[in-house]
Design an enzyme around this catalytic site. Sequence first.
Site, PDB file in Angstrom:
ATOM      1  N   ARG A 135      11.728  -5.655   4.517  1.00 20.66           N
ATOM      2  CA  ARG A 135      11.317  -4.237   4.464  1.00 20.66           C
ATOM      3  C   ARG A 135      12.270  -3.343   5.250  1.00 20.66           C
ATOM      4  O   ARG A 135      12.667  -3.655   6.355  1.00 20.66           O
ATOM      5  CB  ARG A 135       9.903  -4.077   5.024  1.00 20.66           C
ATOM      6  CG  ARG A 135       9.510  -2.594   5.186  1.00 20.66           C
ATOM      7  CD  ARG A 135       8.038  -2.346   5.082  1.00 20.66           C
ATOM      8  NE  ARG A 135       7.256  -2.910   6.167  1.00 20.66           N
ATOM      9  CZ  ARG A 135       5.931  -2.803   6.240  1.00 20.66           C
ATOM     10  NH1 ARG A 135       5.262  -2.158   5.295  1.00 20.66           N
ATOM     11  NH2 ARG A 135       5.281  -3.347   7.236  1.00 20.66           N
TER      12      ARG A 135
ATOM     13  N   ARG B 298      -9.655   1.161   8.778  1.00 23.75           N
ATOM     14  CA  ARG B 298      -9.243  -0.210   9.096  1.00 23.75           C
ATOM     15  C   ARG B 298     -10.291  -0.940   9.916  1.00 23.75           C
ATOM     16  O   ARG B 298     -10.108  -2.118  10.226  1.00 23.75           O
ATOM     17  CB  ARG B 298      -7.956  -0.155   9.913  1.00 23.75           C
ATOM     18  CG  ARG B 298      -6.694  -0.560   9.189  1.00 23.75           C
ATOM     19  CD  ARG B 298      -5.551  -0.292  10.159  1.00 23.75           C
ATOM     20  NE  ARG B 298      -4.379  -1.059   9.949  1.00 23.75           N
ATOM     21  CZ  ARG B 298      -3.308  -0.637   9.288  1.00 23.75           C
ATOM     22  NH1 ARG B 298      -3.310   0.534   8.706  1.00 23.75           N
ATOM     23  NH2 ARG B 298      -2.243  -1.392   9.210  1.00 23.75           N
TER      24      ARG B 298
ATOM     25  N   ARG C 181      11.347  -1.590  10.966  1.00 21.34           N
ATOM     26  CA  ARG C 181      10.277  -1.190  11.877  1.00 21.34           C
ATOM     27  C   ARG C 181      10.184  -2.172  13.035  1.00 21.34           C
ATOM     28  O   ARG C 181      10.245  -3.380  12.841  1.00 21.34           O
ATOM     29  CB  ARG C 181       8.944  -1.152  11.130  1.00 21.34           C
ATOM     30  CG  ARG C 181       8.639   0.210  10.548  1.00 21.34           C
ATOM     31  CD  ARG C 181       7.486   0.172   9.608  1.00 21.34           C
ATOM     32  NE  ARG C 181       6.287  -0.442  10.162  1.00 21.34           N
ATOM     33  CZ  ARG C 181       5.134  -0.525   9.500  1.00 21.34           C
ATOM     34  NH1 ARG C 181       5.048  -0.043   8.275  1.00 21.34           N
ATOM     35  NH2 ARG C 181       4.085  -1.100  10.052  1.00 21.34           N
TER      36      ARG C 181
ATOM     37  N   LYS D 108       0.835  -1.211   0.000  1.00 24.08           N
ATOM     38  CA  LYS D 108       0.000   0.000   0.000  1.00 24.08           C
ATOM     39  C   LYS D 108       0.869   1.261   0.000  1.00 24.08           C
ATOM     40  O   LYS D 108       0.665   2.163  -0.811  1.00 24.08           O
ATOM     41  CB  LYS D 108      -0.936   0.023   1.226  1.00 24.08           C
ATOM     42  CG  LYS D 108      -1.910  -1.142   1.297  1.00 24.08           C
ATOM     43  CD  LYS D 108      -2.843  -1.023   2.483  1.00 24.08           C
ATOM     44  CE  LYS D 108      -2.156  -1.059   3.835  1.00 24.08           C
ATOM     45  NZ  LYS D 108      -1.422  -2.317   4.115  1.00 24.08           N
TER      46      LYS D 108
ATOM     47  N   ARG E  89      -0.522  -8.721  13.555  1.00 21.90           N
ATOM     48  CA  ARG E  89      -1.088  -7.713  12.650  1.00 21.90           C
ATOM     49  C   ARG E  89      -1.907  -8.357  11.533  1.00 21.90           C
ATOM     50  O   ARG E  89      -2.938  -7.828  11.127  1.00 21.90           O
ATOM     51  CB  ARG E  89       0.034  -6.843  12.072  1.00 21.90           C
ATOM     52  CG  ARG E  89       0.566  -5.846  13.098  1.00 21.90           C
ATOM     53  CD  ARG E  89       1.946  -5.324  12.749  1.00 21.90           C
ATOM     54  NE  ARG E  89       1.969  -4.648  11.485  1.00 21.90           N
ATOM     55  CZ  ARG E  89       3.052  -4.575  10.704  1.00 21.90           C
ATOM     56  NH1 ARG E  89       4.179  -5.170  11.070  1.00 21.90           N
ATOM     57  NH2 ARG E  89       2.989  -3.923   9.578  1.00 21.90           N
TER      58      ARG E  89
HETATM   59  P1  ADP Z   1       1.203  -1.667   7.360  1.00 19.17           P
HETATM   60  O1  ADP Z   1       1.642  -0.692   6.283  1.00 19.17           O
HETATM   61  O2  ADP Z   1       2.211  -2.720   7.574  1.00 19.17           O
HETATM   62  O3  ADP Z   1      -0.171  -2.177   7.138  1.00 19.17           O
HETATM   63  P2  ADP Z   1       0.777   0.690   8.917  1.00 19.17           P
HETATM   64  O4  ADP Z   1       1.983   1.536   8.788  1.00 19.17           O
HETATM   65  O5  ADP Z   1      -0.399   1.045   8.089  1.00 19.17           O
HETATM   66  O6  ADP Z   1       1.180  -0.825   8.689  1.00 19.17           O
HETATM   67  O7  ADP Z   1       0.306   0.642  10.424  1.00 19.17           O
HETATM   68  C1  ADP Z   1       1.193   0.354  11.476  1.00 19.17           C
HETATM   69  C2  ADP Z   1       0.452   0.338  12.796  1.00 19.17           C
HETATM   70  O8  ADP Z   1      -0.146   1.621  13.043  1.00 19.17           O
HETATM   71  C3  ADP Z   1      -0.726  -0.650  12.874  1.00 19.17           C
HETATM   72  O9  ADP Z   1      -0.294  -1.952  13.238  1.00 19.17           O
HETATM   73  C4  ADP Z   1      -1.580  -0.001  13.959  1.00 19.17           C
HETATM   74  O10 ADP Z   1      -1.038  -0.215  15.255  1.00 19.17           O
HETATM   75  C5  ADP Z   1      -1.429   1.486  13.658  1.00 19.17           C
HETATM   76  N1  ADP Z   1      -2.442   1.986  12.715  1.00 19.17           N
HETATM   77  C6  ADP Z   1      -2.211   2.460  11.454  1.00 19.17           C
HETATM   78  N2  ADP Z   1      -3.371   2.834  10.870  1.00 19.17           N
HETATM   79  C7  ADP Z   1      -4.352   2.600  11.776  1.00 19.17           C
HETATM   80  C8  ADP Z   1      -5.763   2.753  11.751  1.00 19.17           C
HETATM   81  N3  ADP Z   1      -6.413   3.242  10.677  1.00 19.17           N
HETATM   82  N4  ADP Z   1      -6.453   2.393  12.863  1.00 19.17           N
HETATM   83  C9  ADP Z   1      -5.827   1.904  13.940  1.00 19.17           C
HETATM   84  N5  ADP Z   1      -4.514   1.724  14.028  1.00 19.17           N
HETATM   85  C10 ADP Z   1      -3.756   2.061  12.957  1.00 19.17           C
HETATM   86  P1  ADP Z   2       2.214  -1.838   3.198  1.00 18.11           P
HETATM   87  O1  ADP Z   2       2.220  -0.322   3.211  1.00 18.11           O
HETATM   88  O2  ADP Z   2       0.991  -2.397   2.553  1.00 18.11           O
HETATM   89  O3  ADP Z   2       2.489  -2.424   4.534  1.00 18.11           O
HETATM   90  P2  ADP Z   2       4.787  -1.617   1.779  1.00 18.11           P
HETATM   91  O4  ADP Z   2       4.494  -0.691   0.638  1.00 18.11           O
HETATM   92  O5  ADP Z   2       5.544  -1.062   2.921  1.00 18.11           O
HETATM   93  O6  ADP Z   2       3.408  -2.318   2.269  1.00 18.11           O
HETATM   94  O7  ADP Z   2       5.528  -2.891   1.172  1.00 18.11           O
HETATM   95  C1  ADP Z   2       5.984  -3.950   2.009  1.00 18.11           C
HETATM   96  C2  ADP Z   2       7.380  -4.385   1.566  1.00 18.11           C
HETATM   97  O8  ADP Z   2       7.307  -5.064   0.319  1.00 18.11           O
HETATM   98  C3  ADP Z   2       8.359  -3.246   1.348  1.00 18.11           C
HETATM   99  O9  ADP Z   2       9.643  -3.711   1.712  1.00 18.11           O
HETATM  100  C4  ADP Z   2       8.269  -2.962  -0.151  1.00 18.11           C
HETATM  101  O10 ADP Z   2       9.496  -2.433  -0.672  1.00 18.11           O
HETATM  102  C5  ADP Z   2       8.000  -4.361  -0.715  1.00 18.11           C
HETATM  103  N1  ADP Z   2       7.090  -4.362  -1.873  1.00 18.11           N
HETATM  104  C6  ADP Z   2       6.010  -3.559  -2.102  1.00 18.11           C
HETATM  105  N2  ADP Z   2       5.382  -3.897  -3.249  1.00 18.11           N
HETATM  106  C7  ADP Z   2       6.061  -4.970  -3.764  1.00 18.11           C
HETATM  107  C8  ADP Z   2       5.895  -5.784  -4.946  1.00 18.11           C
HETATM  108  N3  ADP Z   2       4.887  -5.581  -5.817  1.00 18.11           N
HETATM  109  N4  ADP Z   2       6.797  -6.779  -5.138  1.00 18.11           N
HETATM  110  C9  ADP Z   2       7.804  -7.012  -4.259  1.00 18.11           C
HETATM  111  N5  ADP Z   2       8.007  -6.274  -3.134  1.00 18.11           N
HETATM  112  C10 ADP Z   2       7.156  -5.262  -2.884  1.00 18.11           C
END
Ligand code: ADP
Ligand code: ADP
Length: 217
Positions: free
Chosen positions: A127, A88, A160, A13, A171
Amino acid sequence: MRIVLLGPPGAGKGTQAKKISEEYEICHISTGELLRKAVQENTPLGKKAGEYLDRGLLVPDEIIDGMVKDRLKMLDCERGFLLDGFPRTLGQAESLDGFLKEEKLSLDIVIKIQVEQAKLIERFTGRRTCKNCGASFHIKFSPPKKAGICDNCGGELVIRKDDEEETVKKRLQVYETQTTPLIDYYDRQKLLVTVDGSKAIDDVFEDIKSYLEGVKS
Ligand code: ADP
Ligand code: ADP
Ligand code: ZN
């Protein structure tokens, strides 16, 4: 254009959000990034949110809803916005709908990025996240030009705290129980499209763009 990105943690994302917001010049709102910044700066919000982040749990809706509304009211969101990691929960989705209604706005599209679980794990483990601008890299799939340094801003790349195995499992579980009901919610509103997030980063982006071309700005 007003877009929501939906998908499990690690689906890509954040990666796609950066590309979309640049291409279409709309503001990118990542609640995860906003929360991590708040924790880093030890603000009152950060103090409340820190423990939830570390445990892989969702921060309570009241805290998140207020934070997102404040951000959406800023000037750079006038041209449109992209929500990454919000809503979410059903409560957050309803709160967003309420806010948009008040502002006489509506969402154009909800893009679900679909990736199977085994692939997600491999993405978490590699990541690396910029401490400064929040950009995501991957040691294998999307390496920075210089190891440990962000291509965009020169910031330090870190692992992270919540990307360790146990927290990742939590998660993913939280996503299944609390976030997947949103798929139906937006499908019923005829807003949902699904892209195959297991493809390469640029191919996923092409698929997203082809959907966005069909959405008027
Ligand atoms: P990822 O990209 O791996 O899905 P995020 O960066 O979006 O993770 O979120 C990291 C953490 O921040 C989540 O595990 C949660 O603790 C918190 N968080 C992020 N967005 C929300 C949301 N919309 N509602 C509640 N908690 C959130
Ligand atoms: P999210 O915000 O959904 O948690 P990220 O954008 O942080 O996801 O992506 C998670 C990890 O996977 C990062 O290390 C990113 O560089 C890698 N990644 C994202 N998209 C792809 C893809 N299409 N193929 C391979 N690796 C990817
Ligand atoms: Zn950076």
